[in-house]
Write an enzyme that holds these catalytic residues in place. Structure first.
Site, PDB file in Angstrom:
ATOM      1  N   GLY A 174       0.782  -1.416   0.453  1.00  0.00           N
ATOM      2  CA  GLY A 174       0.159   0.119  -0.062  1.00  0.00           C
ATOM      3  C   GLY A 174       1.005   1.484   0.236  1.00  0.00           C
ATOM      4  O   GLY A 174       1.517   1.722  -1.093  1.00  0.00           O
ATOM      5  N   LYS A 221       1.969 -10.168  -4.177  1.00  0.00           N
ATOM      6  CA  LYS A 221       3.120  -8.829  -3.799  1.00  0.00           C
ATOM      7  C   LYS A 221       4.742  -9.242  -3.772  1.00  0.00           C
ATOM      8  O   LYS A 221       5.469  -9.208  -4.100  1.00  0.00           O
ATOM      9  CB  LYS A 221       2.989  -9.127  -2.471  1.00  0.00           C
ATOM     10  CG  LYS A 221       1.362  -7.878  -2.799  1.00  0.00           C
ATOM     11  CD  LYS A 221       0.785  -7.583  -1.247  1.00  0.00           C
ATOM     12  CE  LYS A 221      -0.689  -7.083  -0.767  1.00  0.00           C
ATOM     13  NZ  LYS A 221      -0.733  -6.505   0.211  1.00  0.00           N
TER      14      LYS A 221
HETATM   15  N1  LIG Z   1      -8.071  -0.796  -0.529  1.00  0.00           N
HETATM   16  C1  LIG Z   1      -6.957  -1.099  -0.736  1.00  0.00           C
HETATM   17  O1  LIG Z   1      -6.236  -0.404   0.967  1.00  0.00           O
HETATM   18  C2  LIG Z   1      -6.072  -1.093  -1.366  1.00  0.00           C
HETATM   19  C3  LIG Z   1      -4.637  -1.129  -1.193  1.00  0.00           C
HETATM   20  C4  LIG Z   1      -3.732  -1.032  -2.444  1.00  0.00           C
HETATM   21  C5  LIG Z   1      -4.701  -1.424  -3.482  1.00  0.00           C
HETATM   22  N2  LIG Z   1      -4.982  -1.643  -3.299  1.00  0.00           N
HETATM   23  C6  LIG Z   1      -6.125  -2.182  -5.253  1.00  0.00           C
HETATM   24  O2  LIG Z   1      -6.534  -0.772  -5.786  1.00  0.00           O
HETATM   25  C7  LIG Z   1      -7.550  -1.639  -6.660  1.00  0.00           C
HETATM   26  C8  LIG Z   1      -9.057  -0.786  -6.105  1.00  0.00           C
HETATM   27  O3  LIG Z   1      -8.659  -0.905  -4.413  1.00  0.00           O
HETATM   28  P1  LIG Z   1     -10.468   0.081  -3.720  1.00  0.00           P
HETATM   29  O4  LIG Z   1     -10.200  -0.675  -2.343  1.00  0.00           O
HETATM   30  O5  LIG Z   1     -10.562   0.948  -4.524  1.00  0.00           O
HETATM   31  O6  LIG Z   1     -11.903  -1.249  -5.003  1.00  0.00           O
HETATM   32  P2  LIG Z   1     -13.531  -0.804  -4.713  1.00  0.00           P
HETATM   33  O7  LIG Z   1     -12.934   0.076  -3.476  1.00  0.00           O
HETATM   34  O8  LIG Z   1     -13.777  -2.130  -4.756  1.00  0.00           O
HETATM   35  O9  LIG Z   1     -13.382  -0.103  -5.941  1.00  0.00           O
HETATM   36  C9  LIG Z   1     -13.501  -0.746  -6.960  1.00  0.00           C
HETATM   37  C10 LIG Z   1     -13.592   0.532  -8.298  1.00  0.00           C
HETATM   38  O10 LIG Z   1     -13.955   0.323  -9.349  1.00  0.00           O
HETATM   39  C11 LIG Z   1     -14.839   0.872 -10.284  1.00  0.00           C
HETATM   40  N3  LIG Z   1     -15.249  -0.525 -11.137  1.00  0.00           N
HETATM   41  C12 LIG Z   1     -14.952  -1.809 -10.550  1.00  0.00           C
HETATM   42  N4  LIG Z   1     -14.723  -2.617 -11.995  1.00  0.00           N
HETATM   43  C13 LIG Z   1     -15.586  -1.924 -13.008  1.00  0.00           C
HETATM   44  C14 LIG Z   1     -16.067  -1.818 -15.032  1.00  0.00           C
HETATM   45  N5  LIG Z   1     -16.059  -3.271 -14.850  1.00  0.00           N
HETATM   46  N6  LIG Z   1     -15.732  -0.645 -15.039  1.00  0.00           N
HETATM   47  C15 LIG Z   1     -15.740   0.331 -14.713  1.00  0.00           C
HETATM   48  N7  LIG Z   1     -15.772   0.652 -13.373  1.00  0.00           N
HETATM   49  C16 LIG Z   1     -15.511  -0.302 -12.971  1.00  0.00           C
HETATM   50  C17 LIG Z   1     -15.982   0.309  -9.266  1.00  0.00           C
HETATM   51  O11 LIG Z   1     -17.121   0.547  -9.182  1.00  0.00           O
HETATM   52  P3  LIG Z   1     -18.633   1.416  -8.562  1.00  0.00           P
HETATM   53  O12 LIG Z   1     -18.073   2.096  -7.175  1.00  0.00           O
HETATM   54  O13 LIG Z   1     -19.879   1.363  -8.968  1.00  0.00           O
HETATM   55  O14 LIG Z   1     -18.353  -0.189  -7.975  1.00  0.00           O
HETATM   56  C18 LIG Z   1     -15.354   1.299  -7.472  1.00  0.00           C
HETATM   57  O15 LIG Z   1     -15.487   2.754  -8.115  1.00  0.00           O
HETATM   58  C19 LIG Z   1      -7.471  -2.713  -6.521  1.00  0.00           C
HETATM   59  O16 LIG Z   1      -6.635  -3.219  -7.112  1.00  0.00           O
HETATM   60  C20 LIG Z   1      -6.972  -2.644  -4.583  1.00  0.00           C
HETATM   61  O17 LIG Z   1      -6.283  -4.304  -4.949  1.00  0.00           O
HETATM   62  C21 LIG Z   1      -6.217  -1.318  -2.487  1.00  0.00           C
END
Ligand SMILES: NC(=O)c1ccc[n+]([C@@H]2O[C@H](COP(=O)([O-])OP(=O)(O)OC[C@H]3O[C@@H](n4cnc5c(N)ncnc54)[C@H](OP(=O)(O)O)[C@@H]3O)[C@@H](O)[C@H]2O)c1
Length: 431
Positions: free
Chosen positions: A139, A210
């Protein structure tokens, strides 16, 4: 201080969830300061989501939202694509399309980089643009850039880290409160540290992705998630953790990448870490990565491995880099893509912890010890705990080959006196 400002670099976000939403807010809050410090203006110009009706950050510019992710990639008003949707498809296709169109890409998607990295890096190199992914591992912790740039001249021998906050939280609760695995996991779920389906975390899949990225960047070789030997924490018991504590160890889920003799070994498994080791002090959902190099000695990177704002901070650093490179017409240093010679897990040499349920009768210890001896696995210490049906033998071995330890386990399973072969933990140093 920088003279007339160039036009802002326009960002197209794929995803506006936990990380994407935090990034929109950070850009809005910090754009003026960033411009002052770096001379680079940033503006969010298009944002793709799945569900247009969901609430979004107030800072989102009007008219930026769309449900058509492909349109964000091809939008002439987008200079840098920021992929924060997660998963492999459609993220892979969208990222490839952006790179082919000559647009730099920033992503936080470990799954995508760990499985399709080679294809994506090739596309970025062919287009002469950046593909940056600092947030994909640990992260918020700056790790990819230090490994790629500050340590580019270093001969790194080992990268070893706690890169999954969920499992570290569960193991911390088990150690502190004597909680069972199931109770600690339920606590993690209640607090939002673990998903309703925790498989990817507790089975070590997230950490393995990772570990593959860390090995690739630390050793300049191509390692994919499927190359990583993987064991999760589901077999770790509170008895194992209590026993480890009595001996001066803490149980952690480690991602380990080692290089030597032209080979790279990459693995994820629970391990006993000496309580005096810096990684033992990493508690709750925190992450840390310990790097050992020839000239640099030992380094540790520590911080928050997840969370919207911390992760968005790492994404923003990459965005500023990509925007700078775009303005000066270049790209940052890329990693070489040599296929790794992978060291089979069977060739690992380590100390091991092993617990056995045994019948409480004469001769059992001798029979068990003979099996260890048959496979040249030398016992460093042994303790008996409990009586009757509860009798348990707990062993720590001297350094032994994984192949020999696994053969020992296989034979022990066939021994009449052995009622249960418990979890196997590798014991980290001292050498
Ligand atoms: N969360 C963490 O702490 C964290 C840490 C390190 C890395 N990451 C990485 O960061 C990335 C995002 O994570 P997140 O936690 O932010 O995920 P999240 O909260 O589930 O958000 C995903 C977003 O992508 C959108 N989305 C998904 N599929 C889509 C599609 N086919 N077309 C258009 N929009 C789409 C969703 O739309 P809706 O809002 O309309 O559902 C949502 O806005 C991932 O790869 C994750 O592994 C996350």
């Amino acid at each position: 201080m920088f003279g007339p400002q160039p036009a802002p670099v326009r960002l197209g976000l794929l995803g506006c969830g936990t990380v994407g939403g935090a990034l929109v807010e950070l850009v809005a809050a910090e754009a003026a300061t960033i411009a002052e410090r770096t001379g680079i203006g940033l503006a969010v110009s298009a944002v793709a989501v799945r569900d247009l009706a969901r609430p979004r950050p107030a800072a989102l510019p009007p008219g930026a939202l769309t449900a058509d992710a492909g349109a964000v990639v091809t939008d002439p008003a987008v200079d840098v694509v920021v992929e924060l949707m997660g998963g492999v498809e459609p993220a892979r296709t969208l990222v490839l399309d952006a790179l082919k169109a000559g647009k730099p890409v920033v992503t936080a998607n470990k799954q995508l980089v760990a499985v399709h990295g080679a294809e994506l890096f090739e596309a970025a190199a062919a287009a002469g643009v950046d593909l940056l992914y600092e947030a994909a591992v640990a992260g918020a912790i700056p790790l990819i850039r230090p490994l790629r740039e500050s340590l580019a001249g270093e001969r790194i021998s080992r990268v070893m880290g706690i890169v999954n906050g969920t499992t570290n939280y569960v193991l911390t609760r088990m150690a502190d409160e004597g909680a069972s695995y199931a109770d600690a996991l339920a606590q993690a779920q209640a607090l939002g540290y673990a998903e309703a389906d925790p498989t990817a975390d507790v089975e070590g899949e997230d950490a393995a992705a990772k570990a593959a990225i860390l090995a690739t960047i630390a050793f300049g070789v191509q390692v994919v998630a499927g190359d990583v030997h993987r064991e999760g924490i589901t077999a770790v018991t509170r008895a194992d953790i209590a026993f480890a504590a009595r001996l001066g160890y803490v149980v952690k889920l480690l991602a380990v990448a080692e290089s030597g003799e032209g080979e790279v070994g990459v693995r994820v498994h629970p391990a006993m870490v000496p309580a005096t080791h810096p990684l033992a002090a990493v508690r709750d959902a925190f992450n840390a990565v310990f790097v050992e190099g020839d000239a640099v000695g030992e380094l540790m990177f520590y911080g928050r491995g997840a969370g919207g704002r911390p992760t968005a901070s790492a994404v923003l650093g990459d965005v500023i880099d990509a925007a700078h490179n775009l303005q000066v017409g270049g790209r940052g240093r890329a990693v070489p893509m040599v296929r790794a010679r992978l060291r089979p897990m069977a060739e690992l040499r380590s100390q091991y912890y092993l617990s056995l349920g045994v019948a409480d009768r004469p001769g059992v210890l001798a029979a068990v010890a003979a099996v260890f001896g048959d496979h040249q696995v030398s016992i460093r210490s042994m303790e008996q705990e409990g009586l009757g049906d509860e009798a348990r033998l707990v062993f720590i071995t001297h350094k032994a080959a994984e192949r020999d330890v696994q053969a020992t386990l296989a034979d022990l399973r066939h021994l009449d006196a052995v009622t249960r072969v418990g979890g196997l933990l590798r014991v980290i140093g001292p050498e």
